[in-house]
Design a protein around this motif. Structure first.
Motif, PDB file in Angstrom:
ATOM      1  N   ASP A 120       0.934  -1.451  -0.625  1.00  0.00           N
ATOM      2  CA  ASP A 120       0.112  -0.047   0.363  1.00  0.00           C
ATOM      3  C   ASP A 120       0.752   1.462  -0.178  1.00  0.00           C
ATOM      4  O   ASP A 120       0.736   2.501  -0.898  1.00  0.00           O
TER       5      ASP A 120
ATOM      6  N   LEU B 286       0.544   4.148  -3.187  1.00  0.00           N
ATOM      7  CA  LEU B 286       0.284   5.512  -3.066  1.00  0.00           C
ATOM      8  C   LEU B 286       1.614   6.109  -3.039  1.00  0.00           C
ATOM      9  O   LEU B 286       2.243   7.248  -3.177  1.00  0.00           O
TER      10      LEU B 286
ATOM     11  N   ARG C  53       0.335   2.784   6.075  1.00  0.00           N
ATOM     12  CA  ARG C  53      -1.408   2.851   6.954  1.00  0.00           C
ATOM     13  C   ARG C  53      -2.423   1.632   7.480  1.00  0.00           C
ATOM     14  O   ARG C  53      -1.704   0.389   8.015  1.00  0.00           O
TER      15      ARG C  53
ATOM     16  N   LYS D 144      -8.152   0.848   6.683  1.00  0.00           N
ATOM     17  CA  LYS D 144      -8.138   2.220   5.829  1.00  0.00           C
ATOM     18  C   LYS D 144      -7.470   0.935   4.298  1.00  0.00           C
ATOM     19  O   LYS D 144      -7.935   1.175   3.192  1.00  0.00           O
TER      20      LYS D 144
ATOM     21  N   TRP E 100     -10.542  -0.754   3.046  1.00  0.00           N
ATOM     22  CA  TRP E 100     -11.389   0.368   2.459  1.00  0.00           C
ATOM     23  C   TRP E 100     -11.066   0.555   1.086  1.00  0.00           C
ATOM     24  O   TRP E 100     -12.380   0.015   0.119  1.00  0.00           O
ATOM     25  N   GLN E 101      -9.712   0.479   0.761  1.00  0.00           N
ATOM     26  CA  GLN E 101      -9.489   1.386  -0.102  1.00  0.00           C
ATOM     27  C   GLN E 101      -9.712   0.587  -1.860  1.00  0.00           C
ATOM     28  O   GLN E 101      -9.391   0.394  -2.833  1.00  0.00           O
ATOM     29  N   TRP E 102      -8.648  -1.162  -1.488  1.00  0.00           N
ATOM     30  CA  TRP E 102      -8.047  -2.052  -1.751  1.00  0.00           C
ATOM     31  C   TRP E 102      -9.640  -3.227  -1.838  1.00  0.00           C
ATOM     32  O   TRP E 102      -9.123  -3.811  -3.432  1.00  0.00           O
TER      33      TRP E 102
END
Length: 227
Positions: A140, A144, A150, A154, A157-159
């Motif tokens: 991650d 980013l 992170r 989090k 949720w994003q991936w």
């Protein structure tokens, strides 16, 4: 999806808690079969406890995807019975696989989030050195272009998507391992444990695709191995 104890009916697919070597052996067979049926050969895992030198490992939670049966998830209470992790009495004809043999198998990709504490505890407490490890916190960070990692929620949720919600993450203080030291483990803790591995495969596959598209896959793998 709610937690159950392995002694209460069929536990093949899980999620189920194993606090003895008898049911653990069957669960490990199913997990090994799932990995063998999976073209990706992924084993998602996490530990709970005081994950440090001189600390403790209380639970090991493991998830795999069976090509026919679907997701398999089991939680091993190694604070009560460490044999499934150490391999004592395992890796025989009667119990052909242990957590140790799965973790040390370099043909199996181990997927963890923030694996440093897990790897430290496994090595210093049990002499287990994981091989072929992917850390989704590192992936991650690489994806980013960030300088810091992170938390699991989090990243999920994003991936993995909005459905990948950890219901108990804000209700349990697991940093020092004290919450996991008392027995019997509550249903809340068991669910906390298996949810940490329930969605990580999805996140890993999405992250891998994104990082590879950026031509940063090798960097992510190297950084994961250094954790």
């Amino acid at each position: 999806m709610r937690a159950k104890f392995a002694r209460q009916g069929d536990f093949t697919l899980g999620p189920a808690l194993h606090d003895g070597a008898d049911t653990a052996a069957d669960a490990l067979r199913v997990l090994a079969a799932a990995v063998d049926s999976d073209p990706e050969r992924l084993l998602v895992m996490d530990l709970e406890g005081a994950l440090r030198v001189g600390g403790t490992v209380e639970t090991v939670q493991v998830s795999a995807m069976h090509a026919e049966l679907g997701p398999i998830c089991h939680v091993f209470d190694v604070g009560v019975c460490a044999a499934p992790l150490t391999g004592e009495g395992y890796d025989t004809a009667d119990a052909p696989v242990s957590l140790r043999s799965l973790l040390e198998d370099d043909t199996i990709v181990k997927v963890l989030h923030c694996c440093r504490g897990d790897a430290t505890a496994l090595w210093y407490l049990f002499g287990i050195q994981m091989s072929n490890v992917v850390d989704t916190a590192v992936a991650d960070m690489v994806a980013l272009g960030s300088k810091s990692t992170r938390g699991l929620q989090k990243v999920l949720w994003q991936w993995a998507g909005a459905h990948a919600t950890l219901e108990h993450k804000d209700q349990v203080d697991h940093r020092q391992g004290a919450a996991w030291a008392s027995r019997p483990l509550s249903a809340q803790l068991i669910e906390y444990a298996f949810q940490d591995v329930q969605y990580l495969r999805e996140a890993h596959l999405a992250l891998r695709e994104h990082v590879e598209a950026l031509s940063l896959g090798e960097l992510g793998r190297c950084l994961s191995q250094q954790r």
